[in-house]
Design a protein around this motif. Structure first.
Motif, PDB file in Angstrom:
ATOM      1  N   TYR A 165       0.838  -1.186   0.000  1.00 13.23           N
ATOM      2  CA  TYR A 165       0.000   0.000   0.000  1.00 13.23           C
ATOM      3  C   TYR A 165       0.882   1.249   0.000  1.00 13.23           C
ATOM      4  N   GLN A 223       0.444   5.328   1.421  1.00 15.54           N
ATOM      5  CA  GLN A 223      -0.407   6.179   2.248  1.00 15.54           C
ATOM      6  C   GLN A 223       0.020   7.625   2.059  1.00 15.54           C
ATOM      7  N   LEU A 282      -5.596  10.921   2.154  1.00 16.71           N
ATOM      8  CA  LEU A 282      -6.142   9.807   1.372  1.00 16.71           C
ATOM      9  C   LEU A 282      -6.071   8.532   2.186  1.00 16.71           C
ATOM     10  N   LEU A 341      -5.360   4.431   2.602  1.00 16.89           N
ATOM     11  CA  LEU A 341      -4.372   3.508   2.056  1.00 16.89           C
ATOM     12  C   LEU A 341      -4.845   3.039   0.682  1.00 16.89           C
ATOM     13  N   PHE A 356       3.582   0.895   2.891  1.00 18.62           N
ATOM     14  CA  PHE A 356       3.378  -0.151   3.876  1.00 18.62           C
ATOM     15  C   PHE A 356       3.221  -1.495   3.178  1.00 18.62           C
ATOM     16  N   PHE A 372       0.554  -5.246   9.393  1.00 22.74           N
ATOM     17  CA  PHE A 372       1.350  -4.269   8.652  1.00 22.74           C
ATOM     18  C   PHE A 372       2.790  -4.199   9.145  1.00 22.74           C
ATOM     19  N   GLY A 373       3.688  -3.959   8.211  1.00 20.77           N
ATOM     20  CA  GLY A 373       5.066  -3.629   8.552  1.00 20.77           C
ATOM     21  C   GLY A 373       5.168  -2.176   8.980  1.00 20.77           C
ATOM     22  N   PRO A 374       6.362  -1.752   9.435  1.00 26.07           N
ATOM     23  CA  PRO A 374       6.543  -0.403   9.987  1.00 26.07           C
ATOM     24  C   PRO A 374       6.557   0.701   8.944  1.00 26.07           C
ATOM     25  N   ARG A 404       9.391   5.389   4.336  1.00 26.61           N
ATOM     26  CA  ARG A 404       9.075   6.760   3.925  1.00 26.61           C
ATOM     27  C   ARG A 404       9.986   7.121   2.771  1.00 26.61           C
TER      28      ARG A 404
END
Lengths: 109, 114
Positions: B35, B37, B41, B43, B90, B105-107, B110
């Motif tokens: 995903y 993010q 908006l 995901l 993510f 979910f993973g961390p 960015r």
């Protein structure tokens, strides 16, 4: 089209109760999920509803009305650590999650 | 148990460069997802894999590719990054595909594309 609507931001007081609403329109429906996301962190699963009614999990409860395309997350006895974004997601006919933009909950002492 | 790990944590990338975001899970989950993010908006699903050896396109697949050579790993590749791919990415997994079950979910990674 597919759409999930939830309020952008809400404010509540520590110790109080808050209800976060979510309306959805999806191609088919297989369930409604709620996730919590603290700032800068990953979403974590809170609950899901498949059938109409209320599901209770400790201080958190989630409600679903399939006929109205409506759900809410109820948080009781609010604590400062509940300050987070709450994400509503509907599972469509392909079992994919369609996500709302999230509701940022601000807890004031 | 580590759950899902992602690497790198953050990255600044020049436009036009390629990059692979890594995702590994140790829960032996069959299904995995990528995903993005973005502020304001929800995901948005980029690609998914219902089981090792299979992949599918999500809502926003353009500019991204994935592979699923084994159960544990699900890398996401940007072939030629553009500024609109600046986002938080993510990776997630679920025990089974195409049934009602929660996603983990993973961390997140960015990514900034300049």
């Amino acid at each position: 089209g597919q759409n999930i609507d939830q309020p952008t931001e809400m404010t509540a007081t520590e110790g109080a109760i808050v209800q976060i609403n979510c309306t959805y329109q999806t191609s088919g429906f297989n369930g409604l999920f709620w996730y919590q996301q603290h700032a800068g962190e990953a979403p974590t699963f809170l609950s899901y509803n498949v059938l109409d009614g209320l599901e209770e999990k400790g201080r958190f409860s989630s409600f679903l009305s399939r006929s109205k395309g409506y759900s809410y997350l109820l948080l009781k006895e609010l604590q400062m650590k509940d300050s987070a974004s709450y994400l509503c997601a509907a599972m469509d006919s392909n079992y994919q999650l369609i996500w709302g933009a999230g509701t940022k909950l601000i807890i004031k002492p | 148990t580590a759950g899902i790990t992602q690497a790198p944590t953050s990255q600044i990338l020049a436009a036009g460069r390629s990059m692979t975001l890594r995702c590994t899970q140790d829960m032996r989950h069959n299904a995995m997802y990528w995903y993005r993010q973005d502020l304001g908006l929800g995901l948005r699903l980029i690609h998914y894999s219902n089981t090792a050896g299979t992949t599918g396109k999500g809502e926003v697949p353009d500019g991204y590719s994935v592979s699923r050579a084994n159960t544990d790993d699900f890398p996401l590749t940007l072939a030629s990054a553009v500024p609109s791919q600046t986002s938080v990415y993510f990776c997630a997994s679920s025990q089974l595909a195409e049934v009602l079950n929660e996603q983990f979910f993973g961390p997140g990674t960015r990514l900034t594309v300049l």
